[in-house]
Design a protein around this motif. Structure first.
Motif, short mmCIF file in Angstrom:
data_model
loop_
_atom_site.label_atom_id
_atom_site.label_comp_id
_atom_site.label_asym_id
_atom_site.label_seq_id
_atom_site.Cartn_x
_atom_site.Cartn_y
_atom_site.Cartn_z
N UNK A 247 0.82 -1.21 0.00
CA UNK A 247 0.00 0.00 0.00
C UNK A 247 0.86 1.27 0.00
N UNK A 248 1.94 1.27 0.79
CA UNK A 248 2.80 2.45 0.87
C UNK A 248 3.61 2.61 -0.41
N UNK A 249 4.13 1.49 -0.93
CA UNK A 249 4.86 1.53 -2.19
C UNK A 249 6.22 2.19 -2.13
N UNK A 250 6.85 2.21 -0.96
CA UNK A 250 8.19 2.79 -0.83
C UNK A 250 9.19 1.95 -1.63
N UNK A 251 9.96 2.59 -2.49
CA UNK A 251 10.78 1.86 -3.46
C UNK A 251 11.93 1.08 -2.83
N UNK A 252 12.62 1.65 -1.85
CA UNK A 252 13.79 0.96 -1.31
C UNK A 252 13.41 -0.33 -0.58
N UNK A 253 12.39 -0.32 0.31
CA UNK A 253 11.96 -1.61 0.87
C UNK A 253 11.50 -2.60 -0.20
N UNK A 254 10.80 -2.11 -1.21
CA UNK A 254 10.38 -2.99 -2.31
C UNK A 254 11.59 -3.58 -3.03
N UNK A 255 12.61 -2.76 -3.23
CA UNK A 255 13.82 -3.23 -3.90
C UNK A 255 14.52 -4.30 -3.07
N UNK A 315 10.62 -2.21 -13.21
CA UNK A 315 11.44 -2.32 -14.43
C UNK A 315 12.64 -3.22 -14.20
N UNK A 316 13.29 -3.07 -13.04
CA UNK A 316 14.46 -3.90 -12.72
C UNK A 316 14.07 -5.36 -12.61
N UNK A 317 12.99 -5.63 -11.87
CA UNK A 317 12.55 -7.02 -11.65
C UNK A 317 12.15 -7.66 -12.98
N UNK A 619 20.36 -0.54 -10.62
CA UNK A 619 19.02 -0.33 -10.08
C UNK A 619 19.04 0.08 -8.62
N UNK A 620 19.84 -0.61 -7.83
CA UNK A 620 19.96 -0.26 -6.42
C UNK A 620 20.49 1.17 -6.26
N UNK A 621 21.49 1.51 -7.04
CA UNK A 621 22.07 2.86 -6.96
C UNK A 621 21.02 3.92 -7.29
N UNK A 622 20.22 3.67 -8.32
CA UNK A 622 19.19 4.64 -8.71
C UNK A 622 18.10 4.75 -7.65
N UNK A 623 17.69 3.61 -7.08
CA UNK A 623 16.65 3.64 -6.05
C UNK A 623 17.16 4.37 -4.81
#
Length: 629
Positions: A247-255, A315-317, A619-623
């Motif tokens: 629900x929150x959609x925070x990118x770093x935890x998702x990554x 996109x990364x996944x 991808x990690x660097x960009x996130x």
């Protein structure tokens, strides 16, 4: 009933350590697998009759939390002990780091309370796969291990330990798919990593030990990503609920969670561990590939897929999944070891599921779920049939399976159904790929369209080679005695019947199981494929049966005589040697073309790992840098 689903296989795992009599152990396996299946059925019936709504359980679990904390510490100590024993450093560092992060978060950060377990349609599907596919793999193991140790007399017989690990795996998977709290999921996640490590090293050879540690450190790397995701969600958002992550959609935890899913599902650049797992006895391969372990990875990615739509993490996944799909299917072409073909095929198909999850729209997730269902049944059946064939022929080389339809017809039919289930109509994998292709086209992702198009072509190439080998009619060189035990056939026949029923009942599976999962994940009532379209497709697919059935009866009525092959010389009688015009004996053999120079692992493995690792690192660097598109 949730404690029963987790507790019954866990108790059986402990019990097997004390059962040394082979016959008694077999009875307990049958009874235990039956009880697990029955408990799962009762659980599902109660859930459906209760309204088939999302159920949340256990908001306050202080005692269980403390027990899990002790379990995390125990797992860390076990990893440290085994790593020190074998002189491995990396697993120690990774294990200490992730355990410290989780314990620090648990004891120092206040988060809002919420349900620790949840039941919905996706949970129900996973429970069915674990209970029935996993349960029948355990039954298969009863007969297989007798033949395994008869052929591998140099391997110490540790069957009580092996059966304990099988059932403990099922317990951990039940806990994982039923959990909603991230720390609970992490606990069961790490149990599966440690059990796979122990099972891969079953034979205790140098190769098995090295491969088991490779699997361990790669999955611990994913576990570290999981631990970081827990710390981020707790510190920044004050919650440890998986639903809140979506629900929150925070990118770093998702990554970080995506990293865990990619390692567990053996995606590039982490696919090496699953290939190395082939040194273990076949039941562990079947369990890892179909009902547990790798399914945990794609399960997590499907869970978070709605949060991946249209952003950088998605996109990364999807890019890594698509790259894995095509590269693994290309490398499978060059393999003649049946288990290696199955391993590369597993990695490839998981790549397609991961790519679908990364796109994160209704159509792709629909395809991912269907792919997961058919892959679980097909791969379990194929690994079992290959294991039984290896015990019968003394080899798992595809070239040695030439004409298996004549020498061991039952195994050939089962293996043929499994292979057909992976790429031919009327099996659902084909429909799933069609839906995935359509959704990739709709999303405008040209790269993924190319990946699935060419990856499917290479997939057809290696499956057709194998299937053709099985179906060759010829005069057998020698009589082959089928040493497959009844326990093995019980499981393989169940899988074959299940595969055919899934094909015939495809519209019902779509309407009754897959569509509800998609609706719950995305919160709308849109059906990916309407009932009329599904019915039309089913009629068209079932009609394909008419030709082979008609040909079967025609061929049975016709007079058929298998004669020696004419080899432009005097046949010596066994189709292997003939006398040429100079009076010299010539050797004739038939073999598939494996294109090892073009598609060999030594040529493609390193470049594919480098490309996938580059995508992941960038991808990690960009996130981390704050890019969000």
């Amino acid at each position: 009933m949730i404690p029963l689903l987790i507790g019954i296989p866990a108790v059986l795992a402990v019990l097997f350590q004390f059962i040394r009599n082979e016959k008694a152990r077999g009875y307990v396996v049958y009874a235990g697998a039956g009880i697990i299946m029955l408990t799962t059925v009762i659980f599902i019936v109660r859930w459906i009759t209760g309204g088939a709504q999302i159920w949340m359980f256990y908001p306050e679990t202080e005692l269980i939390d403390h027990l899990m904390t002790a379990g995390d510490i125990f797992l860390m100590c076990l990893i440290i002990y085994l790593s020190v024993k074998h002189g491995k450093v990396l697993p120690i560092i990774l294990s200490i780091a992730q355990t410290a992060i989780v314990l620090y978060t648990e004891f120092t950060v206040d988060v809002k309370e919420g349900a620790h377990m949840m039941v919905d349609w996706l949970t129900i599907l996973m429970c069915i796969i674990i209970a029935f596919i996993g349960g029948f793999i355990c039954i298969y193991t009863v007969g297989y291990m007798k033949g395994y140790h008869a052929h591998h007399k140099d391997v110490k017989d540790r069957q009580p330990f092996f059966f304990s690990m099988l059932f403990l795996f099922l317990a951990a998977m039940f806990g994982l798919v039923l959990s909603q709290n991230l720390i609970w999921i992490y606990f069961f996640w790490e149990i599966t990593s440690v059990i796979s490590f122990l099972m891969i090293g079953y034979t205790k050879t140098d190769e098995a030990v090295n491969n088991s540690f490779c699997a361990l450190w790669m999955n611990l790397l994913g576990g570290l990503g999981f631990a970081v995701a827990i710390a981020l969600m707790a510190n920044l958002h004050g919650t440890l609920q998986l639903l809140e992550v979506v629900n929150i959609g925070a990118l770093l935890p998702l990554m970080c969670l995506s990293l865990a899913g990619l390692t567990k599902s053996a995606q590039l650049p982490f696919s090496t561990w699953l290939l190395g797992a082939m040194v273990a006895p076949t039941p562990s391969s079947a369990l890892l590939h179909s009902a547990t372990m790798v399914k945990a990875g794609v399960y997590l990615l499907i869970r978070i897929s709605p949060a991946l739509e249209g952003n950088l993490v998605g996109i990364i996944v999807s890019s890594i999944g698509g790259l894995t799909f095509i590269m693994a299917s290309m490398m499978a072409i060059a393999q003649n070891d049946a288990k290696k073909v199955l391993a590369f095929s597993t990695i490839s198909n998981l790549g397609l599921i991961v790519a679908c999850s990364g796109i994160g729209v209704e159509e792709t997730v629909w395809a991912a779920i269907f792919l997961m269902i058919f892959h679980a049944v097909s791969k379990s059946m194929l690994f079992q049939s290959v294991g039984a064939t290896e015990n019968t022929l003394g080899s798992r080389d595809i070239e040695n399976m030439h004409g298996l339809i004549i020498t061991v017809p039952k195994l050939a039919y089962i293996m043929g159904i499994g292979i057909a289930g992976m790429y031919l109509a009327p099996f659902g994998m084909l429909i799933s790929k069609w839906v995935a292709l359509k959704s990739f086209v709709d999303s405008g992702n040209v790269v993924l369209v190319l990946f699935i198009a060419y990856g499917s072509a290479t997939t057809m190439f290696y499956w057709t080679k194998w299937l053709a080998k099985l179906l060759c009619f010829h005069i057998p060189r020698e009589t082959v005695k089928d040493v497959t035990h009844r326990d093995e056939y019980v499981s393989m026949f169940f899988h074959a019947v299940t595969m055919i029923l899934l094909c015939l009942l495809l519209p019902l599976v779509a309407i009754g199981v897959v569509n509800p999962i998609v609706r719950e994940l995305f919160g709308n009532s849109t059906d990916v494929l309407s009932m009329s379209v599904l019915t039309t497709m089913a009629i068209m697919l079932v009609s394909i049966f008419i030709v082979p059935v008609a040909m079967f009866f025609i061929s049975r009525r016709s007079h058929r005589e298998i004669v020696p092959i004419y080899m432009n010389g005097i046949n010596e009688g066994d189709n292997r040697f003939f006398m040429n015009s100079y009076g010299k004996k010539e050797h004739l053999y038939l073999s598939n073309w494996y294109l090892r120079f073009e598609f060999g692992r030594r040529h493609l493995r390193i470049p594919s790992i480098i490309m996938a690792a580059a995508v992941l690192v960038v991808g990690f660097c960009l996130v981390i840098g704050g890019v969000s598109w």
